[in-house]
Design a protein around this motif. Structure first.
Motif, PDB file in Angstrom:
ATOM      1  N   LEU A   1       2.397  -2.371  -2.784  1.00  0.00           N
ATOM      2  CA  LEU A   1       2.356  -2.950  -4.125  1.00  0.00           C
ATOM      3  C   LEU A   1       1.488  -2.099  -5.051  1.00  0.00           C
ATOM      4  N   TYR A   2       0.345  -1.638  -4.536  1.00  0.00           N
ATOM      5  CA  TYR A   2      -0.534  -0.790  -5.341  1.00  0.00           C
ATOM      6  C   TYR A   2       0.195   0.480  -5.786  1.00  0.00           C
TER       7      TYR A   2
ATOM      8  N   THR B   1      -1.075  -4.200   1.943  1.00  0.00           N
ATOM      9  CA  THR B   1      -0.966  -4.310   0.484  1.00  0.00           C
ATOM     10  C   THR B   1      -0.762  -3.005  -0.270  1.00  0.00           C
TER      11      THR B   1
ATOM     12  N   LEU C   1      10.287  -2.486  -4.259  1.00  0.00           N
ATOM     13  CA  LEU C   1       9.593  -2.641  -5.538  1.00  0.00           C
ATOM     14  C   LEU C   1       9.918  -1.506  -6.505  1.00  0.00           C
ATOM     15  N   ARG C   2      10.240  -0.342  -5.950  1.00  0.00           N
ATOM     16  CA  ARG C   2      10.542   0.832  -6.766  1.00  0.00           C
ATOM     17  C   ARG C   2      11.872   1.440  -6.321  1.00  0.00           C
TER      18      ARG C   2
ATOM     19  N   SER D   1       3.362   1.024  -5.949  1.00  0.00           N
ATOM     20  CA  SER D   1       4.505   0.733  -6.829  1.00  0.00           C
ATOM     21  C   SER D   1       4.077   0.652  -8.285  1.00  0.00           C
ATOM     22  N   GLN D   2       2.819   0.275  -8.521  1.00  0.00           N
ATOM     23  CA  GLN D   2       2.310   0.158  -9.885  1.00  0.00           C
ATOM     24  C   GLN D   2       1.616   1.427 -10.371  1.00  0.00           C
ATOM     25  N   ASN D   3       1.224   2.308  -9.445  1.00  0.00           N
ATOM     26  CA  ASN D   3       0.390   3.442  -9.832  1.00  0.00           C
ATOM     27  C   ASN D   3       1.034   4.816  -9.662  1.00  0.00           C
TER      28      ASN D   3
END
Length: 340
Positions: free
Chosen positions: A47-48, A44, A76-77, A50-52
Motif C-alpha cells: 500500500l505504501y 503493509t 492497487l497499481r 502504491s502511493q509513493n
C-alpha cells in the motif's frame, strides 16, 4: 528508468543486492523502506509503495524481493501489473523458523505464494531456497481447513530459476535463526578448556537482541577483538582478513553472503552439514554436531598453523558479480512484453 526496483526491507543482503544492481545497471530507479519490523513490511509495504511510486510510462521491468506482497501492489497499481514482474527470494517463509507457532504466520508464506502466481519470473538465490519453497507448497496449503487451491507447485515451478546472490568481492548479517546460543556455548567450552583464541562477532542487528550476546561478551572478556556492526565495508573486510576461521551455527540459511565474504578474505569456514551449505561448501568444511565443531576448533586452537597455511578447496567465482552480471543484465534488460 525502464527498470523499477522496489525493496520493502532495505538492509542486510537485500540492500547489498539492490545497491549493486542500481550501481551496475543503467536506466533504473530504486524505491525502498528501512529494514525494520519485517512483519509489518510484509503486511503493509504494498500500500505504501502504491502511493509513493510515481506513475511513469518509462517503466518496463519491476524487480522486487519477496518481502513485498506483489499481488496487492499490482492490484492497487494496474499500471505496474503490466510490467515484466521479477520476484527475488532471499529467503522463503514456508520453511523459515519461528520461535513459536502463531496462526497469523500462515499469511507470510501465503503472500509469497500469491506473489509467485502474479510474477512473470521467480528467482531464488540457491537451489536449496527454491526447492524448499516449491516442495513445501502442498503441505503448507493443507493448513487451509477446506476448499484448498490445487496444483500450485506445478503452476509456479516453470517460472522459477536460480541466480546466486552476486557478491562484489573486495580487492584484498538476524538473530534467533542463526542460533547464537550454540555458537557461544562452543566458545565458552573452549575457554573453559584454557585454550587461547580471539573472536570477532560482526553483524547488523535490527530489533530484539538475544540476552546471550551481552552475557557472552562479558564472559569472553579479553578474548573479544571486535563486537558489533561495522558500517564501513573496508573496516569489515579488514576484520575478516585478520581472522583464521569463520563459523556458522545457523538453524536456517538460504545462501550465506557473510560466510563467502569471510572465505574470500582467507578464513577457514566451518558450517552445518545442512541447509544451503552443502550446495556452497565442500564436505571437509561441514560439521554434523556441536561436538564435532568443538573438536575441530580445539584442534585449530592448538595448531593454528593448520588453518593459516590452508588453501580453500571450494569455488568462489560462481558467486561473484563478475561471473553473474551477464545473467542479471539479461534478466533485467529484457525487451518489454508485446501487450504493453
Amino acid at each position: 528508468m525502464s527498470l523499477l526496483i522496489i525493496e520493502a526491507f532495505y538492509g542486510g543482503s537485500h540492500k547489498q543486492l539492490v545497491d549493486l544492481l542500481q550501481e551496475e545497471l543503467e536506466d533504473c530507479v530504486l524505491y525502498t523502506l528501512p529494514a525494520k519490523k519485517w512483519h509489518w513490511r510484509a503486511r503493509t509495504s504494498a500500500l505504501y509503495f502504491s502511493q509513493n511510486v510515481p506513475i511513469s510510462e518509462q517503466y518496463r521491468i519491476l524487480f522486487a524481493s519477496s518481502v513485498l506482497n506483489l499481488t496487492e501492489l499490482v492490484a492497487l497499481r494496474p499500471d505496474l501489473g503490466k510490467l515484466k514482474k521479477i520476484l527475488y527470494f532471499h529467503e522463503n517463509q514456508l520453511v523459515y523458523p519461528v520461535k513459536k507457532y502463531q496462526e497469523r504466520d500462515f499469511q507470510y508464506g501465503y503472500n509469497q505464494i500469491l506473489s509467485c502466481l502474479v510474477a512473470d519470473v521467480v528467482v531464488f538465490n540457491s537451489v536449496f531456497n527454491m526447492e524448499s519453497f516449491l516442495t513445501s507448497i502442498g503441505k503448507f496449503m493443507k493448513l487451509i481447513p477446506d476448499h484448498r487451491p490445487k496444483d500450485l507447485e506445478s503452476i509456479i515451478r516453470p517460472k522459477c530459476q536460480v541466480l546466486y546472490f552476486p557478491i562484489r568481492f573486495p580487492d584484498v548479517s538476524r538473530e534467533h535463526d542463526k542460533d547464537p546460543e550454540s555458537f557461544f556455548k562452543v566458545l565458552m567450552h573452549l575457554k573453559g578448556l584454557g585454550l587461547n583464541f580471539h573472536v570477532s562477532v560482526l553483524g547488523e542487528t535490527f530489533t530484539d537482541v538475544p540476552d546471550v550476546f551481552s552475557e557472552s561478551r562479558k564472559a569472553l572478556g579479553s578474548s573479544v577483538i571486535h563486537w558489533g556492526y561495522l558500517p564501513s565495508k573496508d573496516d569489515y573486510f579488514q576484520v575478516l582478513c585478520m581472522a583464521d576461521v569463520v563459523i556458522s551455527t545457523a538453524k536456517h540459511e538460504f545462501f550465506g553472503v557473510a560466510m563467502l565474504e569471510a572465505v574470500y578474505c582467507g578464513c577457514y569456514p566451518l558450517c552445518p552439514k545442512d541447509l544451503v551449505y552443502p550446495e556452497i561448501f565442500p564436505a571437509e568444511y561441514l560439521y554434523s554436531t556441536p561436538e564435532q565443531l568443538s573438536k575441530r576448533l580445539q584442534n585449530f586452537c592448538k595448531r593454528p598453523d593448520i588453518v593459516r597455511k590452508h588453501l580453500y578447496k571450494g569455488e568462489m567465482t560462481p558467486f561473484s558479480w563478475a561471473a553473474l552480471h551477464g545473467k542479471f543484465r539479461s534478466l533485467l534488460t529484457t525487451e518489454p512484453r508485446e501487450d504493453l
